[in-house]
Design a protein around this motif. Structure first.
Motif, PDB file in Angstrom:
ATOM      1  N   MET A   1       0.833  -1.201   0.000  1.00  6.68           N
ATOM      2  CA  MET A   1       0.000   0.000   0.000  1.00  6.68           C
ATOM      3  C   MET A   1       0.875   1.262   0.000  1.00  6.68           C
ATOM      4  O   MET A   1       0.643   2.171  -0.770  1.00  6.68           O
ATOM      5  N   LYS A   2       1.878   1.260   0.884  1.00  8.56           N
ATOM      6  CA  LYS A   2       2.725   2.440   1.004  1.00  8.56           C
ATOM      7  C   LYS A   2       3.520   2.691  -0.286  1.00  8.56           C
ATOM      8  O   LYS A   2       3.632   3.823  -0.736  1.00  8.56           O
ATOM      9  N   ASN A   3       4.056   1.616  -0.888  1.00  8.02           N
ATOM     10  CA  ASN A   3       4.817   1.771  -2.132  1.00  8.02           C
ATOM     11  C   ASN A   3       3.944   2.317  -3.261  1.00  8.02           C
ATOM     12  O   ASN A   3       4.397   3.136  -4.051  1.00  8.02           O
ATOM     13  N   ARG A   4       2.710   1.851  -3.328  1.00  5.62           N
ATOM     14  CA  ARG A   4       1.786   2.353  -4.355  1.00  5.62           C
ATOM     15  C   ARG A   4       1.496   3.829  -4.136  1.00  5.62           C
ATOM     16  O   ARG A   4       1.402   4.598  -5.099  1.00  5.62           O
ATOM     17  N   MET A   5       1.343   4.222  -2.887  1.00  5.81           N
ATOM     18  CA  MET A   5       1.070   5.631  -2.591  1.00  5.81           C
ATOM     19  C   MET A   5       2.268   6.505  -2.952  1.00  5.81           C
ATOM     20  O   MET A   5       2.101   7.604  -3.489  1.00  5.81           O
ATOM     21  N   ILE A   6       3.472   6.025  -2.653  1.00  7.62           N
ATOM     22  CA  ILE A   6       4.677   6.790  -2.985  1.00  7.62           C
ATOM     23  C   ILE A   6       4.777   6.980  -4.491  1.00  7.62           C
ATOM     24  O   ILE A   6       5.045   8.086  -4.974  1.00  7.62           O
ATOM     25  N   ARG A   7       4.534   5.919  -5.247  1.00  4.13           N
ATOM     26  CA  ARG A   7       4.578   6.028  -6.713  1.00  4.13           C
ATOM     27  C   ARG A   7       3.497   6.974  -7.222  1.00  4.13           C
ATOM     28  O   ARG A   7       3.740   7.766  -8.140  1.00  4.13           O
ATOM     29  N   ALA A   8       2.309   6.896  -6.645  1.00  2.80           N
ATOM     30  CA  ALA A   8       1.210   7.765  -7.067  1.00  2.80           C
ATOM     31  C   ALA A   8       1.519   9.227  -6.763  1.00  2.80           C
ATOM     32  O   ALA A   8       1.261  10.117  -7.586  1.00  2.80           O
ATOM     33  N   ILE A   9       2.080   9.493  -5.595  1.00  8.05           N
ATOM     34  CA  ILE A   9       2.421  10.866  -5.209  1.00  8.05           C
ATOM     35  C   ILE A   9       3.518  11.406  -6.117  1.00  8.05           C
ATOM     36  O   ILE A   9       3.428  12.533  -6.617  1.00  8.05           O
ATOM     37  N   ALA A  10       4.561  10.607  -6.352  1.00  5.14           N
ATOM     38  CA  ALA A  10       5.665  11.050  -7.215  1.00  5.14           C
ATOM     39  C   ALA A  10       5.151  11.320  -8.629  1.00  5.14           C
ATOM     40  O   ALA A  10       5.499  12.345  -9.241  1.00  5.14           O
ATOM     41  N   GLY A  11       4.335  10.427  -9.164  1.00  5.82           N
ATOM     42  CA  GLY A  11       3.775  10.628 -10.500  1.00  5.82           C
ATOM     43  C   GLY A  11       2.905  11.863 -10.579  1.00  5.82           C
ATOM     44  O   GLY A  11       2.962  12.618 -11.557  1.00  5.82           O
TER      45      GLY A  11
END
Length: 61
Positions: A1-11
């Protein structure tokens, strides 16, 4: 969950800064470079500031 959020925020940061560079001022590309540099740094050091921020907000793995 956290990794997906980090990728979404960076994108999201990258896309928003690109739009701001096109429609407001090209200096917003520095923010795009900053996000990219942080992604590269976190891949090398295995430390990510955004991950620490999400943990402080209570986001679980």
């Amino acid at each position: 969950m956290k990794n997906r959020m980090i990728r979404a925020i960076a994108g999201t940061f990258i896309l928003i800064s690109l739009l701001l560079a096109i429609y407001v001022n090209q200096n917003w590309l520095w923010f795009t470079a900053f996000v990219g540099a942080n992604l590269l740094q976190s891949s090398i050091t295995k430390w990510c500031l955004m991950e620490d921020i999400l943990v402080k907000f209570g986001v679980k793995d």
